[in-house]
Motif scaffolding. Structure first.
Motif, PDB file in Angstrom:
ATOM      1  N   GLU A   4      37.312  59.739  33.244  1.00 29.09           N
ATOM      2  CA  GLU A   4      37.110  59.331  34.623  1.00 29.09           C
ATOM      3  C   GLU A   4      38.424  59.303  35.390  1.00 29.09           C
ATOM      4  O   GLU A   4      39.506  59.381  34.830  1.00 29.09           O
ATOM      5  CB  GLU A   4      36.455  57.932  34.652  1.00 29.09           C
ATOM      6  CG  GLU A   4      35.135  57.867  33.892  1.00 29.09           C
ATOM      7  CD  GLU A   4      34.046  58.686  34.556  1.00 29.09           C
ATOM      8  OE1 GLU A   4      34.252  59.127  35.701  1.00 29.09           O
ATOM      9  OE2 GLU A   4      33.011  58.900  33.924  1.00 29.09           O
ATOM     10  N   THR A   5      38.304  59.132  36.701  1.00 27.72           N
ATOM     11  CA  THR A   5      39.485  59.032  37.552  1.00 27.72           C
ATOM     12  C   THR A   5      40.155  57.684  37.342  1.00 27.72           C
ATOM     13  O   THR A   5      39.496  56.646  37.401  1.00 27.72           O
ATOM     14  CB  THR A   5      39.083  59.179  39.027  1.00 27.72           C
ATOM     15  OG1 THR A   5      38.447  60.432  39.197  1.00 27.72           O
ATOM     16  CG2 THR A   5      40.313  59.102  39.914  1.00 27.72           C
ATOM     17  N   PRO A   6      41.448  57.627  37.091  1.00 27.39           N
ATOM     18  CA  PRO A   6      42.110  56.354  36.824  1.00 27.39           C
ATOM     19  C   PRO A   6      42.207  55.495  38.071  1.00 27.39           C
ATOM     20  O   PRO A   6      42.228  55.985  39.194  1.00 27.39           O
ATOM     21  CB  PRO A   6      43.503  56.782  36.332  1.00 27.39           C
ATOM     22  CG  PRO A   6      43.714  58.124  36.943  1.00 27.39           C
ATOM     23  CD  PRO A   6      42.364  58.772  37.009  1.00 27.39           C
ATOM     24  N   TRP A   7      42.271  54.170  37.859  1.00 25.54           N
ATOM     25  CA  TRP A   7      42.455  53.232  38.946  1.00 25.54           C
ATOM     26  C   TRP A   7      43.916  53.233  39.390  1.00 25.54           C
ATOM     27  O   TRP A   7      44.807  53.548  38.635  1.00 25.54           O
ATOM     28  CB  TRP A   7      42.060  51.826  38.501  1.00 25.54           C
ATOM     29  CG  TRP A   7      40.623  51.652  38.170  1.00 25.54           C
ATOM     30  CD1 TRP A   7      40.026  51.932  36.982  1.00 25.54           C
ATOM     31  CD2 TRP A   7      39.586  51.157  39.025  1.00 25.54           C
ATOM     32  NE1 TRP A   7      38.698  51.636  37.024  1.00 25.54           N
ATOM     33  CE2 TRP A   7      38.393  51.152  38.272  1.00 25.54           C
ATOM     34  CE3 TRP A   7      39.560  50.718  40.339  1.00 25.54           C
ATOM     35  CZ2 TRP A   7      37.193  50.723  38.806  1.00 25.54           C
ATOM     36  CZ3 TRP A   7      38.355  50.284  40.861  1.00 25.54           C
ATOM     37  CH2 TRP A   7      37.186  50.302  40.108  1.00 25.54           C
ATOM     38  N   LYS A   8      44.131  52.819  40.642  1.00 28.93           N
ATOM     39  CA  LYS A   8      45.492  52.622  41.114  1.00 28.93           C
ATOM     40  C   LYS A   8      46.005  51.278  40.621  1.00 28.93           C
ATOM     41  O   LYS A   8      45.247  50.307  40.532  1.00 28.93           O
ATOM     42  CB  LYS A   8      45.533  52.675  42.640  1.00 28.93           C
ATOM     43  CG  LYS A   8      45.229  54.051  43.213  1.00 28.93           C
ATOM     44  CD  LYS A   8      45.351  54.045  44.727  1.00 28.93           C
ATOM     45  CE  LYS A   8      45.066  55.440  45.291  1.00 28.93           C
ATOM     46  NZ  LYS A   8      45.183  55.460  46.777  1.00 28.93           N
ATOM     47  N   LEU A   9      47.279  51.205  40.295  1.00 27.87           N
ATOM     48  CA  LEU A   9      47.874  49.979  39.775  1.00 27.87           C
ATOM     49  C   LEU A   9      48.248  49.066  40.941  1.00 27.87           C
ATOM     50  O   LEU A   9      49.147  49.386  41.717  1.00 27.87           O
ATOM     51  CB  LEU A   9      49.101  50.308  38.930  1.00 27.87           C
ATOM     52  CG  LEU A   9      48.856  51.181  37.695  1.00 27.87           C
ATOM     53  CD1 LEU A   9      50.162  51.412  36.956  1.00 27.87           C
ATOM     54  CD2 LEU A   9      47.833  50.547  36.774  1.00 27.87           C
ATOM     55  N   SER A  10      47.568  47.939  41.034  1.00 32.48           N
ATOM     56  CA  SER A  10      47.874  46.969  42.076  1.00 32.48           C
ATOM     57  C   SER A  10      49.003  46.059  41.623  1.00 32.48           C
ATOM     58  O   SER A  10      49.237  45.906  40.416  1.00 32.48           O
ATOM     59  CB  SER A  10      46.639  46.136  42.397  1.00 32.48           C
ATOM     60  OG  SER A  10      46.288  45.337  41.271  1.00 32.48           O
ATOM     61  N   PRO A  11      49.723  45.420  42.559  1.00 33.57           N
ATOM     62  CA  PRO A  11      50.790  44.472  42.176  1.00 33.57           C
ATOM     63  C   PRO A  11      50.271  43.339  41.295  1.00 33.57           C
ATOM     64  O   PRO A  11      50.948  42.913  40.362  1.00 33.57           O
ATOM     65  CB  PRO A  11      51.304  43.960  43.521  1.00 33.57           C
ATOM     66  CG  PRO A  11      50.977  45.044  44.491  1.00 33.57           C
ATOM     67  CD  PRO A  11      49.681  45.629  44.021  1.00 33.57           C
ATOM     68  N   GLY A  12      49.052  42.858  41.601  1.00 31.70           N
ATOM     69  CA  GLY A  12      48.487  41.779  40.785  1.00 31.70           C
ATOM     70  C   GLY A  12      48.248  42.196  39.356  1.00 31.70           C
ATOM     71  O   GLY A  12      48.550  41.447  38.417  1.00 31.70           O
ATOM     72  N   PHE A  13      47.712  43.394  39.166  1.00 30.41           N
ATOM     73  CA  PHE A  13      47.473  43.886  37.816  1.00 30.41           C
ATOM     74  C   PHE A  13      48.787  44.103  37.080  1.00 30.41           C
ATOM     75  O   PHE A  13      48.905  43.782  35.888  1.00 30.41           O
ATOM     76  CB  PHE A  13      46.676  45.188  37.857  1.00 30.41           C
ATOM     77  CG  PHE A  13      46.515  45.831  36.508  1.00 30.41           C
ATOM     78  CD1 PHE A  13      45.587  45.352  35.605  1.00 30.41           C
ATOM     79  CD2 PHE A  13      47.303  46.908  36.142  1.00 30.41           C
ATOM     80  CE1 PHE A  13      45.445  45.935  34.355  1.00 30.41           C
ATOM     81  CE2 PHE A  13      47.169  47.507  34.906  1.00 30.41           C
ATOM     82  CZ  PHE A  13      46.231  47.014  34.006  1.00 30.41           C
ATOM     83  N   CYS A  14      49.773  44.651  37.765  1.00 30.70           N
ATOM     84  CA  CYS A  14      51.083  44.876  37.141  1.00 30.70           C
ATOM     85  C   CYS A  14      51.704  43.566  36.682  1.00 30.70           C
ATOM     86  O   CYS A  14      52.289  43.490  35.597  1.00 30.70           O
ATOM     87  CB  CYS A  14      52.013  45.594  38.106  1.00 30.70           C
ATOM     88  SG  CYS A  14      51.537  47.311  38.449  1.00 30.70           S
ATOM     89  N   LEU A  15      51.565  42.510  37.496  1.00 33.05           N
ATOM     90  CA  LEU A  15      52.097  41.203  37.124  1.00 33.05           C
ATOM     91  C   LEU A  15      51.349  40.644  35.923  1.00 33.05           C
ATOM     92  O   LEU A  15      51.957  40.094  34.994  1.00 33.05           O
ATOM     93  CB  LEU A  15      51.990  40.243  38.302  1.00 33.05           C
ATOM     94  CG  LEU A  15      52.476  38.809  38.053  1.00 33.05           C
ATOM     95  CD1 LEU A  15      53.956  38.806  37.675  1.00 33.05           C
ATOM     96  CD2 LEU A  15      52.227  37.934  39.279  1.00 33.05           C
ATOM     97  N   LEU A  16      50.021  40.781  35.920  1.00 31.32           N
ATOM     98  CA  LEU A  16      49.210  40.322  34.797  1.00 31.32           C
ATOM     99  C   LEU A  16      49.600  41.040  33.515  1.00 31.32           C
ATOM    100  O   LEU A  16      49.739  40.417  32.449  1.00 31.32           O
ATOM    101  CB  LEU A  16      47.728  40.564  35.103  1.00 31.32           C
ATOM    102  CG  LEU A  16      46.715  40.106  34.048  1.00 31.32           C
ATOM    103  CD1 LEU A  16      46.687  38.588  33.971  1.00 31.32           C
ATOM    104  CD2 LEU A  16      45.327  40.649  34.379  1.00 31.32           C
TER     105      LEU A  16
END
Length: 279
Positions: A4-16
């Motif tokens: 599938e098409t990958p999700w974009k990395l959000s700042p919140g996810f990167c911090l998590l």
């Protein structure tokens, strides 16, 4: 099996994800310098001290040492010197790297929330922590097998040859470090084969089978080059251990305690109750 098409990395996810890596890294490195060699870690050390490079590459050994790890230990002995930390460094590096890489690979098929939860579960996993600190090949082969799982759909569905090379390389090296991981590495091919037989037309079926057969042949030939010398010189070391015992209640209890990270039965009961409630 779709890529599938990958999700974009959000700042919140990167911090998590960063917090999971830091927490997992702390748990894997805590007091690691004080940890002494124990149990099966001695197998590769004995082989490295008492045998030549040639012997190591052509024998499995009665004590089931890992051929490439014993070879690296022998190389360290004759160059920079062997230490507990040097023995465990590959497992530590890949164990911590897996907390970052596995969720990013999983995001192609799931959501950032699930990928973030996966990162934290992996960071806190008692079994993964244990094998990240243990100078045996399980952590290395697990990392390579998981990367192979993620690479296969990109080769199979997206038809990207570079991912096929990565899949083959990870499968071969994972099996060389621990032969039983070959079954795990080849599992995606079995899934793809079942889908081909069930859904594809006859002409596409033949083309797909040819692709899978070519990949199997590539992996098999290279792995044979690596393992056939040991099978010829020391195949009895494997045959002598096959079918010698059966899994009993003690093995089940030990496996559960290892998975849950404790040998205290009352804590095991509480954790199992929590798992049942969560399920």
């Amino acid at each position: 099996m779709r890529a599938e098409t990958p999700w974009k990395l959000s700042p919140g996810f990167c911090l998590l994800l960063l917090c999971a890596v830091l927490a997992g890294g702390f748990l894997r490195l805590h007091q690691i310098a004080d940890q002494i060699i124990a149990d099966d870690e001695w197998h590769a050390v004995f082989a490295a001290f008492h045998h030549s490079f040639g012997w190591i590459l052509t024998h499995f050994g009665e004590a089931d040492y890992c051929i490439p790890l014993a070879f690296l230990d022998k190389l360290a002995i004759q160059t920079v010197g062997l230490s507990e930390m040097l023995m465990r460094t590959p497992m530590l590096v890949l164990g911590i790297a897996g907390i970052l890489i596995f969720p990013l690979l999983a995001m192609r098929w799931t959501s950032p929330r699930i990928a973030g939860l996966f990162a934290w579960l992996l960071a806190l996993s008692p079994l993964h922590i244990y094998f990240s600190r243990y100078a045996r090949p399980y952590g290395i082969s697990l990392f390579l097998a998981c990367v192979a799982w993620a690479a296969f759909p990109r080769w199979w569905c997206d038809r990207r040859n570079s991912w096929g090379v990565l899949y083959a390389a990870c499968s071969i090296v994972a099996a060389y470090f621990h032969p039983l991981f070959l079954f795990a590495a080849l599992a995606p091919m079995a899934v793809a084969l079942m889908q081909v037989v069930r859904r594809d037309a006859r002409q596409a079926w033949r083309s797909s089978i040819a692709r899978l057969a070519g990949m199997v042949a590539c992996i098999g030939v290279i792995l044979a080059i690596l393992l056939v010398p040991a099978l010829l010189f020391d195949g009895r070391a494997l045959l002598g251990k096959a079918g010698q015992d059966r899994m009993g209640w003690t093995s089940v209890v030990g496996a559960v305690q290892l998975l849950l990270g404790t040998g205290r039965n009352w804590i095991v009961v509480l954790e199992l109750a929590g798992i049942v409630a969560g399920a």
